[in-house]
Design a protein around this motif. Structure first.
Motif, PDB file in Angstrom:
ATOM      1  N   ALA A 123       9.991  10.121  -8.995  1.00  0.00           N
ATOM      2  CA  ALA A 123       8.764  10.597  -8.768  1.00  0.00           C
ATOM      3  C   ALA A 123       7.532   9.676  -9.190  1.00  0.00           C
ATOM      4  CB  ALA A 123       8.497  11.985  -9.531  1.00  0.00           C
ATOM      5  N   ASN A 124       6.335  10.191  -8.862  1.00  0.00           N
ATOM      6  CA  ASN A 124       5.280   9.142  -8.952  1.00  0.00           C
ATOM      7  C   ASN A 124       4.911   8.660 -10.177  1.00  0.00           C
ATOM      8  OD1 ASN A 124       2.829   8.012  -8.531  1.00  0.00           O
ATOM      9  ND2 ASN A 124       1.776   9.747  -8.208  1.00  0.00           N
ATOM     10  N   ILE A 125       5.735   7.549 -10.871  1.00  0.00           N
ATOM     11  CA  ILE A 125       5.555   7.012 -12.165  1.00  0.00           C
ATOM     12  C   ILE A 125       5.661   5.267 -11.893  1.00  0.00           C
ATOM     13  CG2 ILE A 125       6.038   9.066 -13.599  1.00  0.00           C
ATOM     14  CD1 ILE A 125       8.799   7.599 -13.932  1.00  0.00           C
ATOM     15  N   HIS A 126       5.257   4.715 -13.119  1.00  0.00           N
ATOM     16  CA  HIS A 126       5.057   3.298 -12.822  1.00  0.00           C
ATOM     17  C   HIS A 126       6.547   2.767 -12.134  1.00  0.00           C
ATOM     18  CE1 HIS A 126       4.581  -0.879 -14.027  1.00  0.00           C
ATOM     19  NE2 HIS A 126       3.506  -0.876 -14.134  1.00  0.00           N
ATOM     20  N   ASN A 150      -1.538   4.880  -5.059  1.00  0.00           N
ATOM     21  CA  ASN A 150      -2.087   3.827  -4.866  1.00  0.00           C
ATOM     22  C   ASN A 150      -2.462   2.770  -6.190  1.00  0.00           C
ATOM     23  OD1 ASN A 150      -3.720   5.657  -6.072  1.00  0.00           O
ATOM     24  ND2 ASN A 150      -5.525   5.661  -4.487  1.00  0.00           N
ATOM     25  N   LEU A 151      -2.390   3.741  -7.386  1.00  0.00           N
ATOM     26  CA  LEU A 151      -2.515   2.649  -8.528  1.00  0.00           C
ATOM     27  C   LEU A 151      -1.432   1.691  -8.505  1.00  0.00           C
ATOM     28  CD1 LEU A 151      -3.861   2.427 -11.314  1.00  0.00           C
ATOM     29  CD2 LEU A 151      -2.299   4.035 -12.033  1.00  0.00           C
ATOM     30  N   TRP A 152      -0.135   2.067  -8.176  1.00  0.00           N
ATOM     31  CA  TRP A 152       1.043   1.148  -8.191  1.00  0.00           C
ATOM     32  C   TRP A 152       0.962   0.213  -7.424  1.00  0.00           C
ATOM     33  CZ3 TRP A 152       1.001   2.624 -13.020  1.00  0.00           C
ATOM     34  CH2 TRP A 152       1.263   3.887 -13.305  1.00  0.00           C
ATOM     35  N   ILE A 153       0.356   0.470  -6.349  1.00  0.00           N
ATOM     36  CA  ILE A 153       0.349  -0.694  -5.106  1.00  0.00           C
ATOM     37  C   ILE A 153      -0.684  -1.692  -5.843  1.00  0.00           C
ATOM     38  CG2 ILE A 153      -0.490  -1.091  -2.807  1.00  0.00           C
ATOM     39  CD1 ILE A 153      -0.066   1.771  -2.049  1.00  0.00           C
ATOM     40  N   ASP A 154      -1.859  -1.291  -6.502  1.00  0.00           N
ATOM     41  CA  ASP A 154      -2.481  -2.206  -7.090  1.00  0.00           C
ATOM     42  C   ASP A 154      -2.058  -3.021  -8.372  1.00  0.00           C
ATOM     43  OD1 ASP A 154      -4.758  -1.573  -5.249  1.00  0.00           O
ATOM     44  OD2 ASP A 154      -5.492   0.059  -6.517  1.00  0.00           O
ATOM     45  N   LEU A 155      -1.130  -2.236  -9.086  1.00  0.00           N
ATOM     46  CA  LEU A 155      -0.863  -2.837 -10.363  1.00  0.00           C
ATOM     47  C   LEU A 155       0.333  -3.451 -10.159  1.00  0.00           C
ATOM     48  CD1 LEU A 155      -2.053   0.015 -12.970  1.00  0.00           C
ATOM     49  CD2 LEU A 155      -3.135  -2.144 -12.125  1.00  0.00           C
ATOM     50  N   ASP A 156       1.177  -3.065  -9.524  1.00  0.00           N
ATOM     51  CA  ASP A 156       2.812  -3.624  -9.628  1.00  0.00           C
ATOM     52  C   ASP A 156       3.311  -3.547  -8.142  1.00  0.00           C
ATOM     53  OD1 ASP A 156       5.013  -4.888 -10.321  1.00  0.00           O
ATOM     54  OD2 ASP A 156       5.689  -2.930 -11.581  1.00  0.00           O
ATOM     55  N   LEU A 157       2.743  -4.290  -7.107  1.00  0.00           N
ATOM     56  CA  LEU A 157       3.508  -4.212  -5.853  1.00  0.00           C
ATOM     57  C   LEU A 157       4.668  -4.939  -5.562  1.00  0.00           C
ATOM     58  CD1 LEU A 157       2.682  -3.984  -2.816  1.00  0.00           C
ATOM     59  CD2 LEU A 157       1.609  -5.979  -2.644  1.00  0.00           C
ATOM     60  N   LYS A 158       4.809  -5.949  -6.573  1.00  0.00           N
ATOM     61  CA  LYS A 158       6.315  -6.633  -6.514  1.00  0.00           C
ATOM     62  C   LYS A 158       7.496  -5.629  -6.957  1.00  0.00           C
ATOM     63  CE  LYS A 158       8.709 -10.459  -8.330  1.00  0.00           C
ATOM     64  NZ  LYS A 158       8.800 -11.820  -9.318  1.00  0.00           N
ATOM     65  N   GLY A 159       6.904  -4.892  -8.224  1.00  0.00           N
ATOM     66  CA  GLY A 159       7.882  -3.681  -8.645  1.00  0.00           C
ATOM     67  C   GLY A 159       8.048  -2.583  -7.661  1.00  0.00           C
ATOM     68  N   LEU A 160       6.969  -2.199  -6.997  1.00  0.00           N
ATOM     69  CA  LEU A 160       7.186  -1.177  -6.091  1.00  0.00           C
ATOM     70  C   LEU A 160       7.958  -1.462  -4.880  1.00  0.00           C
ATOM     71  CD1 LEU A 160       6.223   1.437  -4.902  1.00  0.00           C
ATOM     72  CD2 LEU A 160       4.290   0.718  -4.148  1.00  0.00           C
ATOM     73  N   LYS A 161       7.795  -2.783  -4.444  1.00  0.00           N
ATOM     74  CA  LYS A 161       8.590  -3.217  -3.158  1.00  0.00           C
ATOM     75  C   LYS A 161      10.220  -3.152  -3.691  1.00  0.00           C
ATOM     76  CE  LYS A 161       5.207  -5.802  -0.568  1.00  0.00           C
ATOM     77  NZ  LYS A 161       4.879  -6.967   0.302  1.00  0.00           N
ATOM     78  N   GLU A 175      -3.111   7.339   3.190  1.00  0.00           N
ATOM     79  CA  GLU A 175      -3.948   6.205   2.641  1.00  0.00           C
ATOM     80  C   GLU A 175      -3.074   5.193   1.762  1.00  0.00           C
ATOM     81  OE1 GLU A 175      -6.897   7.623  -0.278  1.00  0.00           O
ATOM     82  OE2 GLU A 175      -7.716   8.966   1.289  1.00  0.00           O
ATOM     83  N   GLU A 176      -2.093   5.756   1.313  1.00  0.00           N
ATOM     84  CA  GLU A 176      -1.014   4.568   0.596  1.00  0.00           C
ATOM     85  C   GLU A 176      -0.367   3.958   1.517  1.00  0.00           C
ATOM     86  OE1 GLU A 176      -0.756   7.873  -2.953  1.00  0.00           O
ATOM     87  OE2 GLU A 176       0.873   7.455  -1.448  1.00  0.00           O
ATOM     88  N   ALA A 177      -0.124   4.392   2.425  1.00  0.00           N
ATOM     89  CA  ALA A 177       0.725   3.746   3.547  1.00  0.00           C
ATOM     90  C   ALA A 177      -0.128   2.719   4.314  1.00  0.00           C
ATOM     91  CB  ALA A 177       1.280   4.778   4.928  1.00  0.00           C
ATOM     92  N   ARG A 178      -1.329   2.737   4.536  1.00  0.00           N
ATOM     93  CA  ARG A 178      -2.129   1.900   5.092  1.00  0.00           C
ATOM     94  C   ARG A 178      -2.726   0.717   3.956  1.00  0.00           C
ATOM     95  NH1 ARG A 178      -4.995   6.923   7.251  1.00  0.00           N
ATOM     96  NH2 ARG A 178      -4.702   6.751   9.471  1.00  0.00           N
ATOM     97  N   GLN A 179      -2.689   1.354   2.812  1.00  0.00           N
ATOM     98  CA  GLN A 179      -2.969   0.195   1.805  1.00  0.00           C
ATOM     99  C   GLN A 179      -1.561  -0.558   1.564  1.00  0.00           C
ATOM    100  OE1 GLN A 179      -3.973   2.010  -2.003  1.00  0.00           O
ATOM    101  NE2 GLN A 179      -3.910   0.015  -3.286  1.00  0.00           N
ATOM    102  N   LEU A 180      -0.449  -0.206   1.621  1.00  0.00           N
ATOM    103  CA  LEU A 180       0.448  -1.018   1.398  1.00  0.00           C
ATOM    104  C   LEU A 180       0.748  -1.990   2.338  1.00  0.00           C
ATOM    105  CD1 LEU A 180       3.536  -1.256  -0.312  1.00  0.00           C
ATOM    106  CD2 LEU A 180       4.137   0.572   1.059  1.00  0.00           C
ATOM    107  N   THR A 181       0.660  -1.624   3.639  1.00  0.00           N
ATOM    108  CA  THR A 181       1.058  -2.356   4.781  1.00  0.00           C
ATOM    109  C   THR A 181      -0.193  -3.217   5.455  1.00  0.00           C
ATOM    110  OG1 THR A 181       0.631  -0.744   6.325  1.00  0.00           O
ATOM    111  CG2 THR A 181       2.904  -0.859   5.479  1.00  0.00           C
TER     112      THR A 181
END
Length: 297
Positions: A123-126, A150-161, A175-181
């Motif tokens: 679920a939505n955590i770090h 969106n917070l994790w896209i900003d803070l830890d994109l590498k980890g999220l990927k 919104e997150e899909a647009r921000q991520l890509t």
């Protein structure tokens, strides 16, 4: 054959302000909404943390829904608290406060798991916490589903990927899909996320429904119409609960059907404050709204 479901996420006490009223310190958190929704279909175990102030009523909710709490840590201190305020048409939500409490130093512990070749929902955590649980559970699960914000896209994109690359199904909102890509067109954004590793991407579009994107299909799923919205908090997590609950019982060969169950489940969540509506749901209630959705497709 039902498969077991494990979820790691937040367990919180939420304070809410919406056009329909206010509520103070009610049970919330991503793991809470998800596990209650998913428990309508299959056994669920929660990996999480609460403080010593966590109310008995919260434990009662888990127990009454046959949710396994063995891997919920109880730490001395305060349970995670979040406060939010929605504007008049629910198009905007402001965070009033975030008090992480014991959640700030959460290190997931899995003493024992009932999950044998089942489903894991991150679920939505770090992303670091998601990866930690995934590493600990990798030998126990056959399907990994993850969510983000969106917070994790900003803070830890590498980890999220990295999380995305290890997920079979990945959920996020428009919104997150647009921000991520960095792509405005959601269908193209979804295809780009598919290239990151998952075989299914689901983009949640709020009142516009959701978008199912695989290598073979792009299908738009509507929302249940004419729902009187009270509180959208937790709708995305109960959406995931309905989705994964369906998959746990019927498999993932029919993702369209799974998404109909997801949308139907989420439609109950928004109809009252907090977990009030989904708490007393049964499968026949959900199935009636699935039939409504089928007529719209």
């Amino acid at each position: 054959m039902k498969t077991n479901i494990s979820v790691v996420g937040s367990i919180a006490l939420d304070t809410l302000e919406t056009p329909k009223g206010n509520r103070r310190e009610i049970l919330g958190g991503s793991a809470t909404y998800f596990s209650i929704a998913a428990s309508k279909f299959a056994p669920v175990e929660v990996i999480g943390i609460v403080g010593s102030d966590f109310p008995q009523s919260g434990w009662d909710v888990f127990k009454q829904n046959n949710i396994d709490c063995e891997n919920i840590i109880i730490e001395s201190g305060n349970t995670f608290q979040w406060g939010g305020k929605y504007n008049q048409d629910y198009s905007k939500r402001d965070t009033l406060f975030t008090n992480l409490g014991v959640f700030e130093n959460f290190i997931p512990q899995i003493k024992n798991t009932k999950n044998k070749n089942g489903i894991l929902f991150l679920a939505n955590i770090h992303p670091s916490l998601q990866l930690d649980v995934l590493n600990k559970m990798s030998n126990n699960v056959s399907l990994v589903v993850s969510d983000t914000m969106n917070l994790w896209i900003d803070l830890d994109l590498k980890g999220l990927k990295k999380v995305i690359s290890k997920s079979n199904i990945f959920l996020l909102n428009d919104e997150e899909a647009r921000q991520l890509t960095n792509i405005n067109n959601l269908e193209n954004a979804g295809k780009t996320i598919l290239d990151m590793g998952p075989n299914t991407v689901i983009i949640k579009m709020g009142g516009e429904g959701s978008l199912l994107i695989t290598n073979n299909d792009i299908i738009e799923i509507p929302c249940v119409p004419n729902i009187d919205v009270y509180d959208p908090t937790g709708a995305g997590d109960s959406f995931a609960g309905g989705l994964i609950g369906y998959i746990s019982e019927y498999g993932n060969d029919n993702m369209l059907e799974a998404l109909l169950y997801a949308s139907a489940t989420a439609s109950f969540t928004v109809s009252d404050f907090g977990i009030n509506q989904i708490l007393h749901l049964n499968l026949s209630d959900i199935e009636k709204r699935v039939e409504i959705l089928k007529k719209l497709i």
